[in-house]
Design a protein around this motif. Structure first.
Motif, PDB file in Angstrom:
ATOM      1  N   GLN A  34       0.842  -1.192   0.000  1.00 47.75           N
ATOM      2  CA  GLN A  34       0.000   0.000   0.000  1.00 47.75           C
ATOM      3  C   GLN A  34       0.880   1.245   0.000  1.00 47.75           C
ATOM      4  OE1 GLN A  34      -3.210  -0.234   2.745  1.00 47.75           O
ATOM      5  NE2 GLN A  34      -3.818   1.908   2.527  1.00 47.75           N
ATOM      6  N   THR A  35       0.425   2.281  -0.702  1.00 49.72           N
ATOM      7  CA  THR A  35       1.196   3.515  -0.827  1.00 49.72           C
ATOM      8  C   THR A  35       0.644   4.589   0.116  1.00 49.72           C
ATOM      9  OG1 THR A  35       1.693   3.035  -3.136  1.00 49.72           O
ATOM     10  CG2 THR A  35       1.965   5.309  -2.424  1.00 49.72           C
ATOM     11  N   TYR A  36       1.559   5.278   0.795  1.00 49.15           N
ATOM     12  CA  TYR A  36       1.172   6.312   1.762  1.00 49.15           C
ATOM     13  C   TYR A  36       1.915   7.609   1.450  1.00 49.15           C
ATOM     14  CZ  TYR A  36      -0.509   2.336   4.532  1.00 49.15           C
ATOM     15  OH  TYR A  36      -1.155   1.209   4.961  1.00 49.15           O
ATOM     16  N   PRO A  37       1.223   8.752   1.541  1.00 48.07           N
ATOM     17  CA  PRO A  37       1.915  10.037   1.377  1.00 48.07           C
ATOM     18  C   PRO A  37       2.770  10.335   2.610  1.00 48.07           C
ATOM     19  CG  PRO A  37      -0.392  10.395   1.955  1.00 48.07           C
ATOM     20  CD  PRO A  37      -0.235   8.920   1.747  1.00 48.07           C
ATOM     21  N   LEU A  38       3.889  11.004   2.388  1.00 47.50           N
ATOM     22  CA  LEU A  38       4.805  11.355   3.472  1.00 47.50           C
ATOM     23  C   LEU A  38       4.662  12.830   3.813  1.00 47.50           C
ATOM     24  CD1 LEU A  38       8.002   9.456   2.247  1.00 47.50           C
ATOM     25  CD2 LEU A  38       6.348   8.713   3.974  1.00 47.50           C
ATOM     26  N   THR A  39       4.704  13.140   5.104  1.00 46.93           N
ATOM     27  CA  THR A  39       4.626  14.526   5.564  1.00 46.93           C
ATOM     28  C   THR A  39       5.862  14.853   6.394  1.00 46.93           C
ATOM     29  OG1 THR A  39       3.454  13.913   7.592  1.00 46.93           O
ATOM     30  CG2 THR A  39       2.106  14.443   5.664  1.00 46.93           C
ATOM     31  N   ASN A  40       6.135  16.127   6.554  1.00 45.38           N
ATOM     32  CA  ASN A  40       7.247  16.601   7.402  1.00 45.38           C
ATOM     33  C   ASN A  40       8.568  15.915   7.059  1.00 45.38           C
ATOM     34  OD1 ASN A  40       5.556  18.302   9.094  1.00 45.38           O
ATOM     35  ND2 ASN A  40       4.755  16.390   9.958  1.00 45.38           N
ATOM     36  N   GLU A  91       7.557   5.426  10.226  1.00 48.78           N
ATOM     37  CA  GLU A  91       6.141   5.722  10.009  1.00 48.78           C
ATOM     38  C   GLU A  91       5.632   6.798  10.981  1.00 48.78           C
ATOM     39  OE1 GLU A  91       6.566   1.240   9.112  1.00 48.78           O
ATOM     40  OE2 GLU A  91       7.621   2.836  10.167  1.00 48.78           O
ATOM     41  N   ARG A  92       6.078   6.748  12.224  1.00 45.73           N
ATOM     42  CA  ARG A  92       5.594   7.703  13.221  1.00 45.73           C
ATOM     43  C   ARG A  92       6.046   9.128  12.916  1.00 45.73           C
ATOM     44  NH1 ARG A  92       4.023   5.129  18.267  1.00 45.73           N
ATOM     45  NH2 ARG A  92       4.013   2.872  17.953  1.00 45.73           N
ATOM     46  N   TYR A  93       7.204   9.259  12.284  1.00 47.34           N
ATOM     47  CA  TYR A  93       7.685  10.590  11.911  1.00 47.34           C
ATOM     48  C   TYR A  93       6.982  11.138  10.663  1.00 47.34           C
ATOM     49  CZ  TYR A  93      11.716  10.636  15.130  1.00 47.34           C
ATOM     50  OH  TYR A  93      12.524  10.666  16.239  1.00 47.34           O
ATOM     51  N   PHE A  94       6.752  10.270   9.668  1.00 50.60           N
ATOM     52  CA  PHE A  94       6.423  10.779   8.339  1.00 50.60           C
ATOM     53  C   PHE A  94       5.037  10.415   7.799  1.00 50.60           C
ATOM     54  CE2 PHE A  94      11.178  10.097   8.124  1.00 50.60           C
ATOM     55  CZ  PHE A  94      11.511  11.440   8.321  1.00 50.60           C
ATOM     56  N   ILE A  95       4.314   9.499   8.434  1.00 52.60           N
ATOM     57  CA  ILE A  95       3.021   9.058   7.898  1.00 52.60           C
ATOM     58  C   ILE A  95       1.910   9.406   8.894  1.00 52.60           C
ATOM     59  CG2 ILE A  95       1.666   7.106   7.044  1.00 52.60           C
ATOM     60  CD1 ILE A  95       4.266   5.706   6.330  1.00 52.60           C
ATOM     61  N   GLU A  96       0.865  10.064   8.429  1.00 52.86           N
ATOM     62  CA  GLU A  96      -0.227  10.479   9.317  1.00 52.86           C
ATOM     63  C   GLU A  96      -1.166   9.330   9.652  1.00 52.86           C
ATOM     64  OE1 GLU A  96      -2.180  13.797   7.550  1.00 52.86           O
ATOM     65  OE2 GLU A  96      -0.566  15.215   8.061  1.00 52.86           O
ATOM     66  N   ASP A  97      -1.302   8.369   8.779  1.00 47.27           N
ATOM     67  CA  ASP A  97      -2.194   7.230   9.009  1.00 47.27           C
ATOM     68  C   ASP A  97      -1.674   6.397  10.192  1.00 47.27           C
ATOM     69  OD1 ASP A  97      -3.734   4.934   8.984  1.00 47.27           O
ATOM     70  OD2 ASP A  97      -3.748   4.750   6.797  1.00 47.27           O
ATOM     71  N   LYS A  98      -2.387   6.470  11.297  1.00 45.99           N
ATOM     72  CA  LYS A  98      -1.913   5.821  12.528  1.00 45.99           C
ATOM     73  C   LYS A  98      -1.942   4.297  12.445  1.00 45.99           C
ATOM     74  CE  LYS A  98      -2.940   9.665  15.659  1.00 45.99           C
ATOM     75  NZ  LYS A  98      -1.511  10.067  15.712  1.00 45.99           N
ATOM     76  N   GLU A  99      -2.634   3.756  11.468  1.00 46.48           N
ATOM     77  CA  GLU A  99      -2.610   2.306  11.298  1.00 46.48           C
ATOM     78  C   GLU A  99      -1.191   1.815  11.008  1.00 46.48           C
ATOM     79  OE1 GLU A  99      -4.994  -0.205  11.488  1.00 46.48           O
ATOM     80  OE2 GLU A  99      -6.134   1.361  12.528  1.00 46.48           O
ATOM     81  N   THR A 100      -0.414   2.660  10.346  1.00 51.70           N
ATOM     82  CA  THR A 100       0.968   2.279  10.020  1.00 51.70           C
ATOM     83  C   THR A 100       1.875   2.370  11.242  1.00 51.70           C
ATOM     84  OG1 THR A 100       1.666   4.531   9.411  1.00 51.70           O
ATOM     85  CG2 THR A 100       0.662   3.167   7.678  1.00 51.70           C
ATOM     86  N   HIS A 101       1.409   3.006  12.302  1.00 54.75           N
ATOM     87  CA  HIS A 101       2.227   3.162  13.506  1.00 54.75           C
ATOM     88  C   HIS A 101       2.166   1.922  14.409  1.00 54.75           C
ATOM     89  CE1 HIS A 101       1.616   7.848  13.276  1.00 54.75           C
ATOM     90  NE2 HIS A 101       2.045   7.309  12.140  1.00 54.75           N
ATOM     91  N   LEU A 102       1.203   1.054  14.146  1.00 54.79           N
ATOM     92  CA  LEU A 102       1.008  -0.101  15.023  1.00 54.79           C
ATOM     93  C   LEU A 102       2.206  -1.043  14.963  1.00 54.79           C
ATOM     94  CD1 LEU A 102      -2.746  -0.917  14.266  1.00 54.79           C
ATOM     95  CD2 LEU A 102      -1.806   0.379  16.189  1.00 54.79           C
ATOM     96  N   GLU A 103       2.550  -1.586  16.120  1.00 53.39           N
ATOM     97  CA  GLU A 103       3.660  -2.522  16.229  1.00 53.39           C
ATOM     98  C   GLU A 103       3.132  -3.830  16.836  1.00 53.39           C
ATOM     99  OE1 GLU A 103       7.119   0.882  16.944  1.00 53.39           O
ATOM    100  OE2 GLU A 103       6.325  -0.223  18.669  1.00 53.39           O
ATOM    101  N   PRO A 104       2.734  -4.768  15.980  1.00 50.76           N
ATOM    102  CA  PRO A 104       2.133  -6.014  16.492  1.00 50.76           C
ATOM    103  C   PRO A 104       3.048  -6.727  17.477  1.00 50.76           C
ATOM    104  CG  PRO A 104       1.922  -5.857  14.106  1.00 50.76           C
ATOM    105  CD  PRO A 104       2.832  -4.752  14.516  1.00 50.76           C
TER     106      PRO A 104
END
Length: 637
Positions: free
Chosen positions: A342-348, A480-493
């Motif tokens: 899946q592709t995610y836009p990057l911020t900051n 992901e926590r620095y650059f992606i706003e979608d918090k689903e990508t921040h999860l660490e199973p």
């Protein structure tokens, strides 16, 4: 021949039969004393003041002793005042002017409390606990019979003379610290001394001077140990986290490591960036210029870390961390990254120093900065002294008094079997896996000038690898926590261990793996904050598993609902102490608040534990057998 040599060495320590007999009598008597109190703390994260307070009050143990001794004699308020005096004698003595009557009462109370707190110890061990400057006087006060009228005047005269000579403050201070030492026989630190909080160095110094302590390494300790062992990526991670929590002073001012090369580099390539502004505590006063410098250093350290991670993952395919090569999966034209299809836009973003055609490339300037910083980390005398101490007193895990202490987890598969980590065709799991980790870590530290070898690289795996017992998750989503706003990508199973640890059979299996079969055995760990606010219980698997994340780190306290837990284990069993957030010492002085909100009985053995039932007891039994053999050897000669 070797046996004769061994006995000759033993005989030098006990040259006569009387010496041997006396020691056998002494050791056999010690075996029948009640076991000493163990104190367990975890996840201190640089919060020195809160940690020091928990040490001073013994997680409420001192106040419990005061209550047991003075119930019916002192009111609850008076008991609280006495407890606060024991915790902070210098500060209480500085707050007011006290008359002779006050001193007489307090010295008498402290002497009685010292005597009461020493009931588990031999006279020899107690004598060793007495501060040297008043050794004779304190012994006289402790050992005289207060019920004898013949000695009453003698006792009172000693105290009066102490007051007349202006030594009352000094003896109150010595008695108070002696009580603190006596109520806890041994301290276990179950990991994570470093990161987030501002004063991990002071915690290490406190532990260096502690009378009896062991440490189980945590994931945040490991990266500092890795930096001192010559790992560039661990070093960059320590800098990044220190910048994130506005704690760069610990690197520069405390450990004397010059960050100027990194600041000069960061000033050249980075601007302000909201995602990299440091987290500030409410009491922190920082200028805008300092904040901007820290923000730039934060970005530089993060990007260098990501580059170094790309290189490490590439040279260590056995680590199976290819999914963490996110710079390689970034489209720098569209500023998007592909993760799991899946592709995610990057911020900051802050990728000005990244070559899109070779993302892992380090420029000559970057390589020079890394080498200069690494040399400073390796050669910091104070950091080396602290890391030496962690290696001396620490381990990946500890089996002690029939309990298993490990900071994070024992990696498991979904079915509860041990998850294996392959190295050179050999699969390591369970106890063997943790032994491998410790062996490699110690080997890497002995060769700080050797970089990019397996042992040094494995330290990074311990920080973020799927099979790491210190991490316990599938992946660390820092990028992901620095650059992606979608918090689903921040999860660490999490590893299945964290769901399975509620199952008593699983915990029994783990304990058996480490040779623990006693019905009184427990698995004790930290690492994961207990979210009591959501109904989570720190006591798991029918009491066989205890999670004692101390919750000292303030950022976690909003989600947990309290500061965390510590554990006490005395001859009567285990008690879990929940504690509130530490605010200020002034609050403790005015409210006489222990910061302990509740103590819960975890486990109460059928019979009271004695020294013979402990790890130390088993060592003493071996010594007794050796001495008995030596005595028989002497009798045959």
């Amino acid at each position: 021949m070797k046996k004769d040599k061994y006995y000759e060495l033993l005989k030098k320590q006990y040259p006569t039969k009387n010496d041997i007999v006396s020691e056998i009598i002494n050791l056999k008597a010690i075996l029948n004393l009640p076991k000493g109190t163990e104190h367990f703390v975890s996840d201190i994260h640089g919060e020195y003041r809160a940690f020091q307070h928990i040490l001073r009050n013994g997680s409420g143990n001192i106040k419990a002793k005061i209550h047991d001794l003075f119930k019916g004699e002192l009111s609850d308020v008076a008991q609280g005042e006495l407890a606060t005096l024991v915790y902070y004698p210098e500060k209480i003595l500085d707050m007011n002017q006290y008359d002779d009557d006050w001193y007489k009462v307090k010295i008498d109370q402290l002497v009685r409390l010292t005597h009461f707190s020493s009931s588990k110890y031999t006279r020899s061990k107690l004598r060793k606990s007495i501060p040297k400057r008043f050794s004779y006087i304190i012994q006289e006060l402790l050992y005289q019979s207060m019920s004898s009228e013949d000695k009453a005047d003698y006792y009172e005269q000693i105290i009066q003379t102490i007051i007349d000579l202006g030594q009352a403050d000094a003896i109150i201070i010595d008695l108070s610290y002696m009580i603190q030492k006596l109520v806890v026989d041994h301290l276990h630190v179950v990991g994570d001394i470093y990161d987030r909080g501002p004063e991990p160095d002071k915690i290490i110094e406190e532990l260096i001077h502690h009378h009896s302590v062991d440490i189980q390494w945590g994931n945040h300790d490991i990266i500092w140990m890795g930096a001192a062992a010559g790992s560039p990526i661990c070093m960059m991670n320590t800098i990044r986290i220190s910048a994130r929590y506005n704690n760069l002073d610990i690197i520069e001012d405390v450990y004397g490591i010059n960050l100027r090369p990194l600041l000069t580099y960061a000033e050249k390539y980075y601007e302000d960036n909201p995602a990299f502004r440091p987290k500030l505590s409410g009491e922190c006063q920082v200028s805008e210029e300092e904040l901007l410098e820290t923000t730039k250093i934060h970005q530089a350290a993060a990007v260098l870390q990501f580059k170094l991670e790309e290189r490490l993952v590439k040279r260590r395919p056995e680590f199976k961390m290819e999914h963490r090569q996110l710079l390689s999966r970034t489209n720098f034209d569209t500023m998007e990254v592909e993760i799991k299809g899946q592709t995610y836009p990057l911020t900051n973003t802050c990728f000005t120093t990244v070559n899109p055609d070779n993302v892992e490339e380090l420029t000559v300037e970057e390589f020079d900065v890394i080498q200069r910083l690494l040399k400073n980390f390796i050669n910091s005398e104070k950091l080396k002294r602290h890391i030496d101490f962690l290696f001396e007193k620490g381990n990946m895990y500890l089996v002690y008094n029939d309990n298993l202490l490990v900071h994070g987890c024992i990696p498991l598969k979904e079915d509860g079997s041990f998850k294996a980590f392959p190295v050179d065709g050999i699969h390591y799991a369970g106890k063997e896996l943790l032994d491998l980790f410790e062996y490699s870590l110690r080997k890497a530290y002995k060769q700080p000038d050797v970089m990019n070898d397996f042992d040094t690289d494995l330290i990074w795996y311990l920080w973020s690898g799927e099979c790491s017992s210190l991490f316990g998750k599938k992946e660390m989503t820092t990028f992901e926590r620095y650059f992606i706003e979608d918090k689903e990508t921040h999860l660490e199973p999490k590893n299945p261990y964290y769901a399975l640890r509620e199952n008593p059979e699983i915990i029994h299996r783990i304990l058996n793996e480490f040779g623990l079969n006693s019905p009184d055995s427990h698995l004790i760990s930290g690492h994961t904050p207990v979210k009591e606010i959501k109904g989570e219980n720190p006591i798991k698997a029918n009491g066989k598993m205890l999670v004692i994340d101390g919750g000292f780190s303030k950022p976690y306290q909003k989600t947990t609902g309290l500061a965390g837990y510590t554990l006490l284990y005395n001859s009567y069993g285990m008690q879990l102490a929940a504690h509130k957030s530490f605010s200020t010492i002034d609050t403790i002085f005015t409210d006489h608040d222990d910061v302990i909100s509740v103590r819960r009985v975890v486990d109460k053995p059928l019979k009271r534990k004695k020294v013979r039932d402990t790890t130390i007891g088993r060592q003493l039994l071996e010594e007794i057998r050796d001495l008995e053999n030596l005595l028989a050897y002497e009798n045959r000669r």
